[in-house]
Design a protein around this motif. Structure first.
Motif, PDB file in Angstrom:
ATOM      1  N   ARG A 204      25.561  33.173 -13.185  1.00 27.75           N
ATOM      2  CA  ARG A 204      24.705  32.006 -12.980  1.00 27.75           C
ATOM      3  C   ARG A 204      25.534  30.723 -13.037  1.00 27.75           C
ATOM      4  O   ARG A 204      25.313  29.782 -12.283  1.00 27.75           O
ATOM      5  CB  ARG A 204      23.597  31.989 -14.022  1.00 27.75           C
TER       6      ARG A 204
ATOM      7  N   ASN B 248      26.158  27.920 -10.169  1.00 21.48           N
ATOM      8  CA  ASN B 248      25.994  26.493 -10.487  1.00 21.48           C
ATOM      9  C   ASN B 248      27.242  25.694 -10.100  1.00 21.48           C
ATOM     10  O   ASN B 248      27.143  24.566  -9.609  1.00 21.48           O
ATOM     11  CB  ASN B 248      25.709  26.324 -11.973  1.00 21.48           C
ATOM     12  N   ASP B 249      28.417  26.274 -10.307  1.00 24.86           N
ATOM     13  CA  ASP B 249      29.664  25.595  -9.934  1.00 24.86           C
ATOM     14  C   ASP B 249      29.731  25.357  -8.424  1.00 24.86           C
ATOM     15  O   ASP B 249      30.188  24.302  -7.969  1.00 24.86           O
ATOM     16  CB  ASP B 249      30.870  26.421 -10.385  1.00 24.86           C
TER      17      ASP B 249
ATOM     18  N   LYS C  67      27.329  22.530  -7.642  1.00 26.39           N
ATOM     19  CA  LYS C  67      27.887  21.233  -8.054  1.00 26.39           C
ATOM     20  C   LYS C  67      28.961  20.768  -7.081  1.00 26.39           C
ATOM     21  O   LYS C  67      29.062  19.575  -6.767  1.00 26.39           O
ATOM     22  CB  LYS C  67      28.454  21.320  -9.469  1.00 26.39           C
TER      23      LYS C  67
ATOM     24  N   ILE D 192      20.573  30.590 -10.257  1.00 24.75           N
ATOM     25  CA  ILE D 192      20.820  29.869 -11.518  1.00 24.75           C
ATOM     26  C   ILE D 192      19.652  30.046 -12.484  1.00 24.75           C
ATOM     27  O   ILE D 192      19.852  30.174 -13.704  1.00 24.75           O
ATOM     28  CB  ILE D 192      21.062  28.368 -11.228  1.00 24.75           C
ATOM     29  N   ARG D 193      18.436  30.094 -11.953  1.00 23.14           N
ATOM     30  CA  ARG D 193      17.244  30.233 -12.815  1.00 23.14           C
ATOM     31  C   ARG D 193      16.947  31.672 -13.205  1.00 23.14           C
ATOM     32  O   ARG D 193      16.104  31.921 -14.071  1.00 23.14           O
ATOM     33  CB  ARG D 193      16.022  29.631 -12.102  1.00 23.14           C
TER      34      ARG D 193
ATOM     35  N   LYS E 211      19.931  27.950  -6.326  1.00 26.25           N
ATOM     36  CA  LYS E 211      19.032  27.471  -7.389  1.00 26.25           C
ATOM     37  C   LYS E 211      18.236  28.620  -7.990  1.00 26.25           C
ATOM     38  O   LYS E 211      18.025  28.673  -9.207  1.00 26.25           O
ATOM     39  CB  LYS E 211      18.104  26.394  -6.841  1.00 26.25           C
TER      40      LYS E 211
END
Length: 297
Positions: A245, A249-250, A253, A235-236, A232
């Motif tokens: 990023r 995220n993948d 998910k 990603i940010r 996280k």
């Protein structure tokens, strides 16, 4: 190209064979092999001259000499770009030397590890190499190096590349690494290098392979090791490239999708079990007596 045409390869081979046991000469000769070997015809010529076998012998004889190891691994990595030379190196027993180079602390200078990883990546294109490496204990050796160098981004990147190379298409290596704690090691490495682009990129690729091929138990291991908060933050982090990023995220998910699936499956199994219990409780005493009599007959 001009140097190769003028016979430079023959000169380098002669020096390695006749004068190559002196450290300075070995290092200079290996640098020449690495540079000239970038040109494919020279690479092929080096292989046919028998230099692959000589380099492996030099590595075996100087296994604790870091400057020589670094120079030899660089030369081997370049030569292994050619499949024929990769086979020659494998025939000369470079797999055992690789495992030793990763597992012996004195050998593991940063640059030497990087070049040995490059060599491994080039070698695994030959059929059967991943199995041969596994037999030498390469999985254990790579894990030892990952733990040792977790705070050194350049080395960690190459180790992650090597991990991708040996587990892609080889479930046996993947299972062994999982059992050795690679999930926990990767989470620690990612946490120590979450602002380093290339480490994030390659660590996420290893994690993707682990969670795709064997989601049970790898996703649970990753989650318990604390990978979600790290992903996280990645990603940010807008200072990282967008594609890295997205890669993080993948992974997140995929883990969430697995968690949703597992929750749904647990709920389904609970409902089936509950219905089974309810059906059993609905059987009357007369029904039970009838079933007993039927069974007796």
């Amino acid at each position: 190209v001009t140097l190769s045409a003028k016979g430079a390869v023959d000169v380098v081979v002669m020096v390695v064979n006749t004068q190559g046991r002196a450290q300075e000469i070995t290092i200079a000769a290996c640098a020449a092999v690495a540079k000239l070997g970038e040109y494919r015809p020279s690479n092929d010529q080096f292989g046919k001259s028998g230099i692959c076998e000589v380099l492996v012998t030099r590595l075996q004889d100087n296994c604790r000499n870091i400057p020589i190891c670094e120079a030899c691994w660089r030369a081997c990595a370049t030569l292994a770009n050619d499949v024929s030379n990769a086979r020659r190196l494998l025939d000369a027993d470079i797999c055992n030397v690789l495992a030793m180079s990763f597992s012996t602390e004195e050998i593991c200078a940063d640059s030497a590890v990087g070049w040995s990883c490059s060599c491994l990546i080039n070698l695994v294109v030959v059929d059967g190499t991943k199995s041969s490496l596994r037999m030498t204990g390469i999985c254990e050796a790579l894990m030892a190096s990952l733990t040792r160098y977790t705070g050194k981004p350049l080395v960690v990147e190459m180790l992650c590349r090597a991990l991708v190379a040996i587990i892609q298409g080889d479930d046996t290596n993947l299972e062994r690494l999982s059992a050795l704690g690679v999930c926990e090691g990767l989470v620690e490495t990612l946490g120590n290098n979450e602002n380093v682009t290339r480490v994030v990129r390659w660590a996420c690729r290893v994690i993707t392979l682990l969670s795709t091929r064997f989601p049970v138990p790898n996703i649970e291991k990753l989650r318990e090791a604390g990978v979600k908060p790290i992903l996280k933050r990645i990603i940010r982090n807008k200072e990282l490239p967008y594609k890295d990023r997205v890669g993080a995220n993948d992974v997140l998910k995929k883990m969430s999708k697995y968690s949703t699936y597992r929750t749904s499956m647990n709920l389904y199994l609970e409902s089936v079990f509950h219905k089974s219990e309810q059906t059993r409780n609905d059987i009357t005493d007369d029904d039970s007596h009838a079933i007993h009599n039927s069974a007796s007959e």
